[in-house]
Design an enzyme around this catalytic site. Structure first.
Site, short mmCIF file in Angstrom:
data_model
loop_
_atom_site.label_atom_id
_atom_site.label_comp_id
_atom_site.label_asym_id
_atom_site.label_seq_id
_atom_site.Cartn_x
_atom_site.Cartn_y
_atom_site.Cartn_z
N TYR A 1 0.79 -1.02 -0.07
CA TYR A 1 -0.18 0.08 -0.18
C TYR A 1 0.89 1.26 -0.04
O TYR A 1 1.73 1.44 1.13
CB TYR A 1 -0.95 0.11 1.06
N LYS B 1 -1.68 -1.28 -3.71
CA LYS B 1 -2.88 -0.32 -3.69
C LYS B 1 -1.95 0.89 -4.22
O LYS B 1 -1.23 1.28 -3.19
CB LYS B 1 -3.52 -0.28 -2.58
#
Length: 300
Positions: A140, A169
């Site tokens: 992420y 992400k």
């Protein structure tokens, strides 16, 4: 990671600021019934930084139990991508092991915030966590919050050298990064972490989204993703454009302040409560949210 559309879940609180477990379960069921493939408990939008370790684990547990016991319209179970981020590797590792033990389908791990590790430190952080579990791991990257970016070479090295690191992400705001990652590793799954760029990231090689707006409009987010996956990019763009003003309104203040207030105004949570240092939105923001929700016919 067999999912594409997902929401970064808010964590509803009661007036005493304890987690409202009944409301949380209700929100997850709504995601299931409105077509989302997965839910993402206790990420940034879920205010994970102000949850205790016990609360963090309980939220993951509720998500897994609810998804297991509530079938989707296609009679399957919605996936759970459990947030396990922390600025202490040992804490993330503990949460990752717990999530795997109780049945999470995958884990989402944000880069350590405040510490500002080097690229080698980021590599070792993610490698250590990923090697502690067998389920898929999603990186992420959100440098606006963490103070450090997972540089493209580091992300690619993690994907190539750590077998269960499968996805990232992308919340950096950089389409250049997305195109580079996709160019060098077609199998490295890229998920949009920025609602305003959902369509652009999908068009540039992304395979899904983790949406804040999806808390409120899961059906439209799911439809947009499904159109993009079928390469119906014009239809996907039409949905993205339809959501433009809502995406804008939900980020006029720090996430998740606006989305929680919007969910309250829409009657989806009873209390728009926040834990300090987050505070309620300004009067001007509330008025903007009311006007926007009226525009989308969410409220009268």
């Amino acid at each position: 990671m067999q999912f594409h559309s997902s929401s970064a879940l808010i964590t509803p609180f009661k007036k005493d600021l304890s987690v409202d477990e009944a409301a949380y379960e209700s929100l997850i069921k709504r995601q299931i019934l409105q077509g989302m493939d997965a839910c993402v408990p206790v990420g940034t939008t879920g205010e994970s930084a102000t949850l205790t370790h016990k609360e963090h684990m309980r939220c993951i547990e509720i998500a897994i139990e609810t998804c297991k016991n509530t079938k989707t319209p296609s009679n399957s179970c919605m996936k759970v991508l459990a947030g396990v981020g922390s600025n202490a590797t040992s804490e993330s590792l503990s949460l990752a092991k717990f999530a795997q033990k109780i049945g999470a389908d995958a884990i989402l791990c944000v880069s350590p915030y405040y510490n500002r590790p080097t690229q080698q430190g980021l590599f070792e952080h993610y490698k250590t966590i990923a090697q502690s579990v067998e389920i898929p791991v999603m990186l992420y990257d959100v440098p606006s919050r963490t103070g450090v970016s997972i540089e493209v070479p580091t992300a690619l090295k993690l994907f190539r050298e750590v077998p269960n690191i499968k996805a990232i992400k992308e919340a950096s705001g950089s389409l250049k990064r997305v195109t580079e990652l996709h160019y060098y590793e077609k199998d490295f799954k890229i998920f949009s972490g920025e609602d305003s760029l959902n369509h652009s990231i999908m068009f540039s090689g992304g395979c899904g989204v983790i949406s804040v707006t999806g808390n409120l409009m899961p059906n439209l987010i799911s439809q947009m993703v499904n159109c993009a996956l079928k390469q119906k990019y014009q239809q996907a763009l039409e949905i993205q454009n339809k959501l433009f003003h809502l995406h804008q309104a939900l980020f006029v203040e720090t996430n998740p302040i606006p989305i929680k207030m919007a969910m309250h105004l829409a009657g989806l949570i009873e209390n728009p409560s926040y834990r300090l240092p987050l505070v309620a939105p300004s009067k001007e923001t509330i008025q903007l949210l009311e006007k926007t929700l009226q525009q989308y016919e969410v409220i009268a």
